[in-house]
Design a protein around this motif. Sequence first.
Motif, PDB file in Angstrom:
ATOM      1  N   VAL A 163       1.759  -3.115  -3.385  1.00  0.00           N
ATOM      2  CA  VAL A 163       0.670  -3.857  -2.682  1.00  0.00           C
ATOM      3  C   VAL A 163       0.001  -2.389  -2.239  1.00  0.00           C
ATOM      4  O   VAL A 163      -0.319  -1.757  -2.752  1.00  0.00           O
ATOM      5  N   LYS A 167      -0.874  -1.012   3.049  1.00  0.00           N
ATOM      6  CA  LYS A 167       0.262  -1.567   3.854  1.00  0.00           C
ATOM      7  C   LYS A 167       1.208  -1.620   3.584  1.00  0.00           C
ATOM      8  O   LYS A 167       2.340  -2.119   3.425  1.00  0.00           O
ATOM      9  N   LYS A 168       1.848  -0.326   2.301  1.00  0.00           N
ATOM     10  CA  LYS A 168       3.126   0.158   1.966  1.00  0.00           C
ATOM     11  C   LYS A 168       3.856   0.220   2.329  1.00  0.00           C
ATOM     12  O   LYS A 168       4.796  -0.562   1.908  1.00  0.00           O
ATOM     13  N   GLU A 170       4.129  -1.477   5.481  1.00  0.00           N
ATOM     14  CA  GLU A 170       4.653  -3.054   5.793  1.00  0.00           C
ATOM     15  C   GLU A 170       5.645  -3.839   4.523  1.00  0.00           C
ATOM     16  O   GLU A 170       6.347  -4.138   4.870  1.00  0.00           O
ATOM     17  N   GLY A 171       4.989  -3.330   3.372  1.00  0.00           N
ATOM     18  CA  GLY A 171       5.793  -3.735   2.246  1.00  0.00           C
ATOM     19  C   GLY A 171       7.202  -3.136   1.550  1.00  0.00           C
ATOM     20  O   GLY A 171       7.862  -4.494   1.475  1.00  0.00           O
ATOM     21  N   SER A 210       4.509 -13.073   2.942  1.00  0.00           N
ATOM     22  CA  SER A 210       3.432 -11.797   3.739  1.00  0.00           C
ATOM     23  C   SER A 210       3.671 -10.671   2.655  1.00  0.00           C
ATOM     24  O   SER A 210       2.378 -10.077   2.820  1.00  0.00           O
ATOM     25  N   GLU A 213       0.930 -11.267   0.524  1.00  0.00           N
ATOM     26  CA  GLU A 213      -0.752 -11.497   0.935  1.00  0.00           C
ATOM     27  C   GLU A 213      -0.576  -9.737   1.053  1.00  0.00           C
ATOM     28  O   GLU A 213      -2.075  -9.178   1.403  1.00  0.00           O
ATOM     29  N   ASP A 214       0.017  -9.267   1.640  1.00  0.00           N
ATOM     30  CA  ASP A 214      -0.107  -7.420   0.990  1.00  0.00           C
ATOM     31  C   ASP A 214      -0.571  -7.311   0.126  1.00  0.00           C
ATOM     32  O   ASP A 214      -1.006  -5.907   0.243  1.00  0.00           O
ATOM     33  N   ASP A 217      -6.341  -6.392  -1.124  1.00  0.00           N
ATOM     34  CA  ASP A 217      -6.763  -4.950  -0.262  1.00  0.00           C
ATOM     35  C   ASP A 217      -7.844  -5.492  -0.031  1.00  0.00           C
ATOM     36  O   ASP A 217      -8.442  -5.191   1.792  1.00  0.00           O
TER      37      ASP A 217
END
Length: 435
Positions: A163, A167-168, A170-171, A210, A213-214, A217
Motif C-alpha cells: 500500500v 494511504k497506509k 486507510e489500508g 479499494s 487502488e491504494d 501511489d
Amino acid sequence: MAATLLSSHCSLSSFSLSLVRPRNCHVAVLCSASPKSPLSTVTQNEKKKSFSLKKCAISLALAIGLVTITPSIDSPSYALTNWPALPDVSVLISGPPIKDPGALLRYALPINNKAIREVQKPLEDITESLKVAGVRALDSVERNVRQASRALNQGKDLILAGVAESKKEEGKDLLEKISAGLDDLQKIVEDRNRDAVAPKQKELLQYVGSVEEDMIDRFPYEVPEEYSMMPLLKGRATVDMKVKIKDNPNLQETVFRIVLDGYNAPVTAGNFLDLVERHFYDGMEIQRADGFVVQTGDPEGPAEGFVDPSTGKTRTIPLEVMAVGDTAPVYGETLEELGRYKAQTRLPFNAFGTMAMAREEFDNNSASSQVFWLLKESELTPSNANILDGRYAVFGYVVENEDFLADLKVGDVIESIQVVNGIENLTNPSYKIVG
C-alpha cells in the motif's frame, strides 16, 4: 450501414470480421461491404441506420477457424516489468473467461502484489460456487471463504507493505474490514443463508478493490508528448448515464453506472470525461441498437464528432490499446498491425457492456465522440481471441444495470451523464477553457 456475410469472394485482408449471433441461425461471420465496420463511426449518410444481418450462411467451425487465435502464455509479449506477473495473466486466460466487469477492473490495475490477488481470487470464485443448485453450493462457498481467510492471515503484512505510504492507515482499516467481513461470511454459510452470500461477497470485493487502488501511489507512466496536452484521465472515474426508455411500459428509465479506466486508456477516457463535463451527450439519442452493440455520440449536423469551439475543428484521438506485459499503451496501430497476434489486452471485450470508441475502419486515429457498448456473447467472441480486442480502444465497463443495455432502442434518449467520482483525475480539461 449494411453488411454482407463472408463468401468465397471475401478477402480476410480487406474486410473487417466479427462474430455475431443472428436471431434465425446459430452463427455467422460478417464482413463489411463498405469501408465501415459494424463499430465504425456513423457517417452523415448512415445516421439513424442500424446494423442489419441479411442472411445466415456459414458454420460455427468455419467461423471460429477463420477469426480466432488460440491464446498462449508462451509468447514473448508476456515478459512483464512493472505490471502483474504471470499468475495474474493465467487468471485472465485460463478456464472460463472472466465476464464480471468488477473483476476485470481489479485485474487491470497497475499493481504487482500476489498476496492481495490470493485473497481476491477465491472471493470471486464464490460466483461460480453459487451456480450449484440449492444449499449444496454453500459447501463450495465455505471452501472459498476459508481459502480467502487463510490468504489474508498469511499475506497481511505483504499486502500492507504494497500500500502507498500516504494511504497506509486507510489500508489497515480496509484489511480489518475484510477480516471482519470474512468472519461474517463464514457465519452466513454456517447458518445456511444462501441469499445473504452474494451481497456480502460484493461488499468484500469492493474492500479488496479499494486496497488494490491504494497500492497505486502515482500515475505509472508518461503519455507520449504529442497527446500529453489532450484531456487525460490519470486514474479512474465513475459516471452515471440516465437513459429515458421509449415505448416500453415496463421500463421508463434506467441509470447505468460506468467505470472509466484511465490507467489503461488515459487519452480515450479523458476525452470522454471531458465531453461528459461539457454535457455533450445530454439529450442525445441512442443511434444504433442492433443486438450486437448500442452506440451513440454522433452530433446533429454534418460533423461526425465533437467540434471543439476553441478551434472550430473536430477533435480526434488516437487508437489506444494497453497490452498485458506493456508498461504503457500503444498508440495509432492495432495489435494485429504490430504483429502481436497473441498479445492479451489489459481491458478485454469480456463483459456485457464493455465500452469502447467507434472510429473509421481504415483510420485508426479518427475516433472523436462516438462510443459503443458491446452486447457480449463470450462463446462467439472468445476473450482476447476475436476481431475486437486490440482493434478498438476499450476504456471502461458498465458495472450496474448492464443487462438493461439490451432493452435500449434507437431513439431512446440519454437524459444526462453525470460524474459520480474521479473528476480530480482529469488533467487538461478543455471544458474549463471553452464551455
